[in-house]
Every structure is written in structure tokens, then in C-alpha cells.
Design an enzyme around this catalytic site. Structure first.
Site, PDB file in Angstrom:
ATOM      1  N   ASP A  73      -7.797  -4.831  -7.546  1.00 12.50           N
ATOM      2  CA  ASP A  73      -7.534  -3.720  -6.640  1.00 12.50           C
ATOM      3  C   ASP A  73      -8.039  -2.415  -7.257  1.00 12.50           C
ATOM      4  OD1 ASP A  73      -6.571  -1.887  -4.837  1.00 12.50           O
ATOM      5  OD2 ASP A  73      -4.517  -2.638  -4.834  1.00 12.50           O
ATOM      6  N   HIS A 117      -6.738  -5.614  -2.721  1.00  5.92           N
ATOM      7  CA  HIS A 117      -5.885  -4.785  -1.877  1.00  5.92           C
ATOM      8  C   HIS A 117      -6.215  -5.143  -0.426  1.00  5.92           C
ATOM      9  CE1 HIS A 117      -3.548  -0.952  -1.442  1.00  5.92           C
ATOM     10  NE2 HIS A 117      -4.142  -0.919  -0.277  1.00  5.92           N
ATOM     11  N   SER A 177       0.829  -1.197   0.000  1.00  5.60           N
ATOM     12  CA  SER A 177       0.000   0.000   0.000  1.00  5.60           C
ATOM     13  C   SER A 177       0.875   1.263   0.000  1.00  5.60           C
ATOM     14  CB  SER A 177      -0.958  -0.031   1.188  1.00  5.60           C
ATOM     15  OG  SER A 177      -2.003   0.888   1.030  1.00  5.60           O
TER      16      SER A 177
END
Length: 451
Positions: free
Chosen positions: A375, A428, A193
Site C-alpha cells: 500500500d 489498498h 482507508s
């Protein structure tokens, strides 16, 4: 965390809060502080009960002027051969999200179970796809005020991307001084991230220390980044909307409207896509699926609601007195544990880390860049684009990578020792959604095998 503008809260009650903080920190700083870690043999709630079946150490290491910054870490030894296996320094994103999350929700040896009720202490089970089966991991609470990391003095402390990277480099040098038996092990830095910004900067800071002959010399080999931010662009969500259209979350009319949006309208559309009933959850196929995440293990099934409850479950466990004692957390130091620290006094000073990747490539370091294809926050499309934009020649062009004759994703390898891997049916953060595939991907890469 990636798209919210976090505003510093001001209220008439700030003065007593500040005074309370001063008292707590004075009490903490009056204790003798050492840099050595402590072994953790037992953790409340871990199933099956008894001594941990893996070796865990926790501790603090001071960095900066007068070692004012105390960084907390969890060290999990490799379950294979820790004396020669690689060591990975792992930094979670945010910035300000605890790396304990990676240790218990993503790639570490433990997983929180589905809670039986709201008042008993949560339980944890062993993760059969823990990356610590093939490498040792140092899960670092970075930047300061993340997790149990804290500042000894009472002053307000604000850090930025550059300062944080050099604090991490100082941390690992001091850690290796205390753990001299691992100085020859291959060393990597990893994260996901927002740590797509942090990781290459930390690797650069470590590399700078190697060039300056700082002791101990670190056997740095490379880095890995999952679903990582690389270019921080304001309100540029074209790849997000294209990904959403590809998964039929948007009609063609909605897609055209979305790509034409400006400013707040884009944020509103992004919010609609990533919350509530519109959120896309990939359907994982193959050896694991939504009905049963792991077969033959006493761990929870993959439950979508668990991810939304994860912060509450982890906080309930982490802030229990018995857990704090077991983890050797210093009493009166820092703040109550939170999955992600909001607000965090942190300045984002680097908005594009491609120059870091390019510079590290000249030094021959290996890198693994991976993305979940579903994602919507940091899309695989944007990751494919920036890895290609470095303009290195392609050694092995786009091809599927397989697990038991099943296509797990697609990959390509560049001449700068960079491998890009897309993971099908993932999101994600990828190891949370597709743990078996991500473990096999990591195991192959860290062992210098072809994906």
C-alpha cells in the site's frame, strides 16, 4: 481521495441547481418515512439468476434533530448462524465513499463481473470469500450524502468527524431497537482507508452511550480497521517513498530526491507513483494469482483494469431504475448514486485518532489493525509505527501467519487486545487484492483464534 484537496465548485449555474434540489427534497419529504427495513429477495444481474442465496435487507434510519438525516444501509445476514454470529457495522472511507463498494468489491457477498459491453446492465457473481459467511454485516452509507443517504430539508448540510461518529452511534441504537433479536449478539465496528479516523470515533461514541445507559445496550466487543488513516499529516510521504523504494519503483537516486522533496514536488512524485505505468500491482502468489482469482467459481478473474473501471460499472448498475426499485431506494430523495461523493460538505476535525485507540484499550475492547504491504497510500510502515507508539507491551512478537503452510503475512499482538496483521502481496484495499487471505484472517480473528 486521501491526498486531494477538494475545492467547492462555484459557478453561475448554481442557482437553478439549488432550486432543483429544493423541489426534489420537498417531493421526497412529503412521503411517509419509517425506520423499518425491507427484504431484498432479487437483484437484477446477479448470477445465477433467481432468489438471492443470502438474506439482504435495505432501509433508512433517521438520526439527528427531527430525524432530518436519513442514513441508508444494507444488512446482510450471516450465512452461518445469524442468531448468534457477530454483527459488524461497516463504514467505507473517503470520506464519502459508499459502503456498497465494500459489499461488491471487497468483502461482501457479491462481485461485479467483467462487462461484456458498455450498454447492457452489468452482472454480479457470488464472492466465495465473503466475510458474511461467518458474521452479519451492516454496510452503512456514512456520512450523510454518501450513497443513498440524504438530508430531508433543503438546507445545505455540513458535518464533521465528531458529529458523524455520534450519528452512527444513534443509527445503531435505533437499528437494534427495530431488530431486537440481535441485541445480544457480539457487536463490532469496521472500516478501511479514511475510516481509520471514523471507526475508533464511532466506537468511542457507542461506548459513551453504553456508559450513559442508553437503550438498547449494545454488546460492543471491538473493532477492525484495514489500511486505515490514523494520523493525517500534510505532505509527509517518507513511508510512501520508502515502501516504493522497497518494491524497486524508485532508483536509489530517485529515492534520495523524493525524500528531500517539499510541498507540491512531493505531491507530484506521489502522483507519478500511484498512476499509470509506474503504479505497482503486487503479484499475488499461492492459492490465487493474477491469472485466476478464484478457482471453481463462476466469477471474474482478477483483472487490473476492472479496478479502474469499478466506479463506472457500479454507477451504471446502481442508478438503473430496476436496481433502485429492487433496493427500495426512495424516489426523489437525495442524489444520484456515486461511488465516492465529490464534493462532500465535510470538515475533517480530528487529525490523530491514537488517543481514541488508547482510551478504548482501557475498556478492554478487541481490535484488528491490518495492512497490505504494498500500500502506497497508507503504508504498512506507518501503521506498524503508530500501533507500536501506543506503548503497550507485546504479548506475541513479530511472526509469520500461515495459510496451508504458506506465509500470508506477519503479525504481532499487544497487551491491549490489539492485533496487527500485515498481508503480503496486498495493497489498498487489501480484500480486493487478496480476498482469500483476508477472509481467513478475519475468520480467525472474529472467532478468537490465533492468526
Amino acid at each position: 481521495m486521501l491526498f486531494a484537496n477538494l475545492l467547492r465548485r462555484r459557478s453561475s449555474s448554481s442557482l437553478p441547481l439549488l432550486l432543483g434540489t429544493v423541489v426534489v427534497l420537498w417531493f421526497c419529504s412529503s412521503h411517509h418515512v419509517t425506520a423499518t427495513g425491507s427484504k431484498v429477495e432479487y437483484l437484477p444481474g446477479v448470477q445465477p439468476e433467481g432468489p438471492l442465496p443470502f438474506e439482504l435487507e435495505t432501509g433508512y434510519i433517521g438520526v439527528g434533530e427531527s430525524e432530518d438525516i436519513q442514513l441508508f444501509y444494507y444488512f446482510v445476514k450471516s450465512e452461518s448462524n445469524p442468531s448468534i454470529d457477530p454483527i459488524v457495522l461497516w463504514i467505507s472511507g473517503g470520506p464519502g465513499c459508499s459502503s456498497f463498494v465494500a459489499m461488491t468489491e471487497e468483502l461482501g457477498p457479491l462481485l461485479f463481473d467483467l462487462p461484456k459491453n458498455n450498454w447492457s446492465l452489468p452482472t454480479l457473481s457470488l464472492n466465495p470469500f465473503s466475510w458474511t459467511k461467518v458474521a452479519s454485516f451492516i454496510f452503512l452509507e456514512l456520512p450523510v450524502r454518501t450513497g443513498f443517504s440524504y438530508v430531508k430539508s433543503s438546507k445545505q448540510y455540513r458535518v464533521n468527524d465528531v458529529e458523524t461518529s455520534y450519528q452512527a452511534a444513534e443509527f445503531i441504537r435505533k437499528w437494534l431497537e427495530d431488530h431486537f433479536q440481535y441485541q445480544s449478539n457480539s457487536f463490532y465496528v469496521g472500516g478501511d482507508s479514511y475510516s481509520g479516523i471514523t471507526v475508533p470515533m464511532v466506537v468511542q461514541a457507542i461506548s459513551d452511550g453504553i456508559d450513559a445507559r442508553f437503550k438498547p445496550l449494545i454488546n460492543l466487543k471491538g473493532y477492525l480497521i484495514g489500511n486505515g488513516v490514523t494520523i493525517q499529516a500534510d505532505n509527509n510521504f517518507d513511508d510512501t517513498f520508502q515502501t516504493a523504494r522497497g518494491f524497486s519503483l524508485l532508483s536509489i537516486e530517485q529515492y534520495k530526491s523524493a525524500v528531500a522533496c517539499k510541498g507540491k514536488d512531493c505531491l507530484d512524485e506521489l502522483g507519478r507513483l500511484t498512476t499509470g505505468e509506474h503504479y505497482y500491482w503486487p503479484n499475488v502468489v499461492g492459492e490465487e494469482n493474477d491469472a485466476k482469482r478464484f478457482r471453481g467459481y463462476n466469477v471474474h478473474a482478477f483483472d487490473r483494469h476492472l479496478i479502474f473501471k469499478a466506479a463506472l460499472i457500479a454507477s451504471q448498475w446502481m442508478n438503473h431504475d430496476n436496481v433502485l426499485e429492487a433496493l427500495h431506494v426512495r424516489k426523489g430523495c437525495g442524489e444520484k448514486w456515486a461511488k465516492c461523493r465529490i464534493p462532500l460538505h465535510y470538515e475533517r476535525t480530528v487529525h490523530d485518532t491514537r488517543p481514541y485507540h488508547a482510551n478504548l484499550s482501557t475498556k478492554g475492547y478487541r481490535s484488528l489493525i491490518y495492512s497490505g504491504n504494498a500500500d502506497l497510500y497508507v503504508t504498512s510502515l506507518s501503521t506498524e509505527r503508530w500501533t507500536k507508539s501506543l506503548n503497550y507491551s507485546i504479548i506475541e512478537d513479530w511472526r509469520p501467519w500461515l495459510i496451508n503452510n504458506r506465509i500470508a503475512g506477519y503479525t504481532r499482538t499487544f497487551s491491549n487486545n490489539m492485533t496487527y496483521a500485515k498481508i503480503l502481496g496486498s495493497d489498498h484495499i487489501a480484500p480486493t487484492i487478496t480476498p482469500a487471505d483476508c477472509f481467513i484472517m478475519f475468520k480467525r480473528w472474529i472467532s478468537h483464534e490465533q492468526l
